[in-house]
Structures are given as structure tokens and as C-alpha cells.
Design an enzyme around this catalytic site. Structure first.
Site, PDB file in Angstrom:
ATOM      1  N   GLU A 180      26.670  29.405  17.610  1.00  0.00           N
ATOM      2  CA  GLU A 180      26.251  28.356  16.659  1.00  0.00           C
ATOM      3  C   GLU A 180      27.463  27.716  15.988  1.00  0.00           C
ATOM      4  OE1 GLU A 180      23.633  31.248  14.876  1.00  0.00           O
ATOM      5  OE2 GLU A 180      21.916  29.931  15.171  1.00  0.00           O
ATOM      6  N   ALA A 209      26.949  36.664  13.617  1.00  0.00           N
ATOM      7  CA  ALA A 209      26.935  37.058  12.206  1.00  0.00           C
ATOM      8  C   ALA A 209      27.106  38.570  12.146  1.00  0.00           C
ATOM      9  CB  ALA A 209      25.618  36.627  11.570  1.00  0.00           C
ATOM     10  N   GLU A 218      20.077  37.071  19.356  1.00  0.00           N
ATOM     11  CA  GLU A 218      19.434  37.578  18.136  1.00  0.00           C
ATOM     12  C   GLU A 218      18.086  38.242  18.417  1.00  0.00           C
ATOM     13  OE1 GLU A 218      20.780  34.539  18.500  1.00  0.00           O
ATOM     14  OE2 GLU A 218      21.917  33.983  16.709  1.00  0.00           O
ATOM     15  N   GLY A 223      25.722  33.706  15.935  1.00  0.00           N
ATOM     16  CA  GLY A 223      26.427  32.797  15.025  1.00  0.00           C
ATOM     17  C   GLY A 223      27.722  32.267  15.624  1.00  0.00           C
TER      18      GLY A 223
HETATM   19  N1  CAA Z   1      28.311  42.340  13.760  1.00  0.00           N
HETATM   20  C1  CAA Z   1      28.966  43.431  13.318  1.00  0.00           C
HETATM   21  N2  CAA Z   1      29.779  44.171  14.102  1.00  0.00           N
HETATM   22  C2  CAA Z   1      29.892  43.797  15.386  1.00  0.00           C
HETATM   23  C3  CAA Z   1      29.218  42.676  15.917  1.00  0.00           C
HETATM   24  C4  CAA Z   1      28.391  41.924  15.046  1.00  0.00           C
HETATM   25  N3  CAA Z   1      27.748  40.819  15.441  1.00  0.00           N
HETATM   26  N4  CAA Z   1      29.522  42.587  17.229  1.00  0.00           N
HETATM   27  C5  CAA Z   1      30.363  43.597  17.507  1.00  0.00           C
HETATM   28  N5  CAA Z   1      30.587  44.345  16.407  1.00  0.00           N
HETATM   29  C6  CAA Z   1      31.427  45.525  16.261  1.00  0.00           C
HETATM   30  C7  CAA Z   1      30.776  46.744  16.906  1.00  0.00           C
HETATM   31  O1  CAA Z   1      29.846  47.331  16.034  1.00  0.00           O
HETATM   32  C8  CAA Z   1      31.969  47.616  17.161  1.00  0.00           C
HETATM   33  O2  CAA Z   1      32.365  48.224  15.955  1.00  0.00           O
HETATM   34  P1  CAA Z   1      32.735  49.807  15.922  1.00  0.00           P
HETATM   35  O3  CAA Z   1      33.980  49.903  16.765  1.00  0.00           O
HETATM   36  O4  CAA Z   1      32.976  50.060  14.475  1.00  0.00           O
HETATM   37  O5  CAA Z   1      31.599  50.524  16.518  1.00  0.00           O
HETATM   38  C9  CAA Z   1      33.058  46.597  17.528  1.00  0.00           C
HETATM   39  O6  CAA Z   1      32.625  45.355  16.988  1.00  0.00           O
HETATM   40  C10 CAA Z   1      33.227  46.442  19.039  1.00  0.00           C
HETATM   41  O7  CAA Z   1      31.948  46.126  19.583  1.00  0.00           O
HETATM   42  P2  CAA Z   1      31.326  46.896  20.849  1.00  0.00           P
HETATM   43  O8  CAA Z   1      31.790  48.314  20.890  1.00  0.00           O
HETATM   44  O9  CAA Z   1      29.854  46.674  20.842  1.00  0.00           O
HETATM   45  O10 CAA Z   1      32.031  46.069  22.032  1.00  0.00           O
HETATM   46  P3  CAA Z   1      31.491  45.889  23.522  1.00  0.00           P
HETATM   47  O11 CAA Z   1      32.628  45.232  24.252  1.00  0.00           O
HETATM   48  O12 CAA Z   1      30.907  47.127  24.059  1.00  0.00           O
HETATM   49  O13 CAA Z   1      30.268  44.804  23.412  1.00  0.00           O
HETATM   50  C11 CAA Z   1      29.228  42.772  22.626  1.00  0.00           C
HETATM   51  C12 CAA Z   1      30.536  43.493  23.039  1.00  0.00           C
HETATM   52  C13 CAA Z   1      28.341  42.576  23.866  1.00  0.00           C
HETATM   53  C14 CAA Z   1      29.607  41.423  22.055  1.00  0.00           C
HETATM   54  C15 CAA Z   1      28.458  43.636  21.602  1.00  0.00           C
HETATM   55  O14 CAA Z   1      29.355  44.000  20.550  1.00  0.00           O
HETATM   56  C16 CAA Z   1      27.291  42.937  20.972  1.00  0.00           C
HETATM   57  O15 CAA Z   1      26.246  42.833  21.555  1.00  0.00           O
HETATM   58  N6  CAA Z   1      27.456  42.437  19.705  1.00  0.00           N
HETATM   59  C17 CAA Z   1      26.391  41.843  18.949  1.00  0.00           C
HETATM   60  C18 CAA Z   1      26.048  40.434  19.450  1.00  0.00           C
HETATM   61  C19 CAA Z   1      24.887  39.876  18.661  1.00  0.00           C
HETATM   62  O16 CAA Z   1      23.785  40.382  18.677  1.00  0.00           O
HETATM   63  N7  CAA Z   1      25.150  38.772  17.921  1.00  0.00           N
HETATM   64  C20 CAA Z   1      24.156  38.109  17.095  1.00  0.00           C
HETATM   65  C21 CAA Z   1      24.296  38.545  15.658  1.00  0.00           C
HETATM   66  S1  CAA Z   1      22.992  37.931  14.599  1.00  0.00           S
HETATM   67  C22 CAA Z   1      23.403  36.313  14.300  1.00  0.00           C
HETATM   68  O17 CAA Z   1      24.441  35.833  14.724  1.00  0.00           O
HETATM   69  C23 CAA Z   1      22.421  35.514  13.475  1.00  0.00           C
HETATM   70  C24 CAA Z   1      22.713  34.052  13.358  1.00  0.00           C
HETATM   71  O18 CAA Z   1      22.003  33.232  13.865  1.00  0.00           O
HETATM   72  C25 CAA Z   1      23.854  33.573  12.567  1.00  0.00           C
END
Ligand code: CAA
Length: 257
Positions: A111, A65, A131, A108
Site C-alpha cells: 500500500e 504494518a 492481511e 502496508g
Molecule cells: N510485523 C511485525 N513483524 C514482522 C512483520 C510484520 N508485518 N513481518 C515480519 N516481521 C518480523 C518477524 O516477526 C520476524 O521477527 P523475529 O525475528 O523477532 O521473529 C522478522 O520480522 C523476520 O520475519 P520472518 O522470520 O517471518 O521472515 P521470513 O523470511 O521467514 O518471512 C515474510 C518473510 C513472508 C515477509 C513473513 O515475515 C511474513 O509473512 N510477514 C508478515 C506479512 C504480512 O502479513 N503483512 C501484512 C501486515 S497487516 C497490514 O499491513 C495491514 C495494512 O493494511 C496496513
């Protein structure tokens, strides 16, 4: 549509949805989920589509998400927006949905994969419920569907530590159907989708419904439900066609009714 791309292949009865928000690793903002769920509903009622493929890119399926969209929200905002209601449209789709996953399928994203009926993954795929690392927990089925798919102790580890699992682990855990080299993951997903799409659509629909009921009903109720769907198929022309084609040693010609 801004955040998804679609491709219809009516000759094979399949429709492909590509999550397409590369700048945010296909993070599932509410707009993307609106487009995705509406497209699935549209194809659920499109007689040219018999199986739906959901995929991302080679690099990422979906990183969860949209954290930036949610970060400043309060509990009442979340309650009123009720973003996961849109996901229910995907859950209710009567046609099979097959996920083709490469790269990250996180939060998400994982999911969303579990909303699908089958999963083909590339060797680079990684699945996770991270998360917990951002102060929350799964909210779109991660604690429920993951646990049913891979069992309590594995789900607990993923949900409580946020550890990502590889495609091969996911296969071993029973979360996905197969792992293939990245170069052919989409091709293999489409191959499976075409195979499903070539089956009699009414039987596919009632069989999918019965399998999904097994998650919600007792065994006894589920067996009764299954039996009724089985009997119901004897009202279809495709049942006569399928059985006659077998007896006459020829290929069946499905009518979808
Ligand atoms: N939401 C918003 N933006 C996101 C995102 C997310 N879930 N995941 C990645 N991005 C964005 C980053 O902020 C970044 O944007 P900017 O270039 O503007 O800074 C861009 O995508 C590239 O991401 P990274 O620079 O972080 O890329 P990376 O290769 O270094 O890392 C990753 C990749 C490990 C997937 C890392 O991006 C990450 O950990 N993302 C979040 C994963 C996460 O926590 N997901 C759970 C979300 S909550 C949820 O899903 C609730 C639910 O149950 C529905």
C-alpha cells in the site's frame, strides 16, 4: 531518526528515504510511519528537493504494518490511534515520489508503494496483500488503489487469497513501471528520479496534481481541472523559458517559478 535513513542529493534535486528497520523486515510501526510522513512533509517544502525516492533494502521494501504492535488492540484503540491518518501526509505530497522496491512489499508495504507515483522494482520484488491470512483485510488503500491499478479480478485474487505476485506479474498488471536486475534497482530508481527532478518544478507539480485528480473526478470535471492547470502554467517564467528555448534551439534553464 530511528527507523528511516535519509540522503539528500541537492545537486540532482533528489532526496532518498531508506526504510531502515531490518530486524522486523521494515514492518511499518507507528513510529516509523511518523518519521516517514514527517520527512516527506519536510521535503515537500524544501526547494532543494524536486523528487523523492522511497526505498528499503535489497532484501525487503516493507513486510506490512507491524503485526506485533497491532495484535492486542481493540477496535476502539485502532479508531483512536487512527494510524492511517499519518499516511495521508504522504498522499498529499505535491512532489513526485518514486518507489524503488526489492524483496517483499506486503500489506502496508504494498500500500505504501501504491502511495508513490512511479515504481521501479528489482527482479526479486514480490507484492502482496496477505492481511486476509491474519484475519483482517487491507486498511491503507489496498482494496481501492490496487483495484484501480490492476482491475477487479486480479485485486480480488490478491486480497482474498493473499497470493504474492512477482515483479514481472506486477509489471504485466500495470502496478509498476519497470523491472530491473537487483544489482541496479536503486541506480535505475535514482536515474528516473533525476530525470523527473530535471523537469520544470511548477509544471511537474500541477501535472502530478491533475493525474491524481483522475482517480477522484468524473472525466468532465477532470478535463476542466487539467485545462485550468495548463492555463495556469502560462503564468510561470518556466513556460516562457521552455517555449523560447525550444524556438531558439537551446536547452532550457528552469527557475522553478
Ligand atoms: N510485523 C511485525 N513483524 C514482522 C512483520 C510484520 N508485518 N513481518 C515480519 N516481521 C518480523 C518477524 O516477526 C520476524 O521477527 P523475529 O525475528 O523477532 O521473529 C522478522 O520480522 C523476520 O520475519 P520472518 O522470520 O517471518 O521472515 P521470513 O523470511 O521467514 O518471512 C515474510 C518473510 C513472508 C515477509 C513473513 O515475515 C511474513 O509473512 N510477514 C508478515 C506479512 C504480512 O502479513 N503483512 C501484512 C501486515 S497487516 C497490514 O499491513 C495491514 C495494512 O493494511 C496496513
Amino acid at each position: 531518526m530511528q527507523y528511516i535513513k535519509i540522503e539528500k542529493q541537492p545537486q540532482d534535486g533528489i532526496g532518498i528515504i531508506y526504510l531502515n528497520r531490518p530486524e522486523a523486515l521494515n514492518a511499518l510501526n507507528t513510529e516509523l510511519m511518523e518519521e516517514l510522513s514527517n520527512q516527506i512533509v519536510e521535503w515537500d517544502y524544501d526547494s532543494e528537493i524536486r523528487c523523492i525516492v522511497l526505498t528499503g533494502s535489497e532484501k525487503v521494501f516493507a513486510a506490512g504494518a507491524d503485526i506485533k504492535q497491532m495484535a492486542g488492540k481493540g477496535a476502539i484503540d485502532m479508531l483512536m490511534i487512527d494510524q492511517f491518518t499519518k499516511w495521508d501526509k504522504i498522499k498529499r505530497c505535491k512532489k513526485p515520489i518514486i518507489a524503488g522496491v526489492s524483496g517483499f512489499a506486503l500489506g502496508g508495504g504494498c500500500e505504501l508503494v501504491m502511495h508513490c507515483d512511479m515504481v521501479v522494482a528489482s527482479e526479486t520484488a514480490q507484492f502482496g496483500q496477505p492481511e486476509i491470512k491474519i484475519g483482517v483485510m487491507p486498511g491503507a488503500g489496498g482494496t481501492q488503489r490496487l483495484t484501480r491499478a490492476i482491475g477487479k479480478v486480479r485485486a480480488m485474487e490478491m486480497v482474498l487469497t493473499g497470493r504474492f505476485i512477482t515483479a514481472h506479474e506486477a509489471l504485466q498488471y500495470g502496478l509498476i513501471n519497470k523491472v530491473v536486475p537487483v544489482e541496479i534497482y536503486l541506480q535505475e530508481t535514482l536515474k528516473l528520479a533525476k530525470q523527473v527532478a530535471s523537469m520544470p518544478p511548477v509544471a511537474v507539480r500541477l501535472a502530478k496534481e491533475a493525474v491524481l485528480k483522475s482517480f477522484e473526478m468524473s472525466l468532465e470535471e477532470g478535463l476542466i481541472f487539467e485545462r485550468k492547470n495548463f492555463y495556469l502554467l502560462f503564468a510561470s517564467e518556466d513556460q516562457k523559458e521552455g517555449m523560447n528555448a525550444f524556438i531558439e534551439k537551446r536547452q532550457p534553464n528552469w527557475k522553478g517559478k
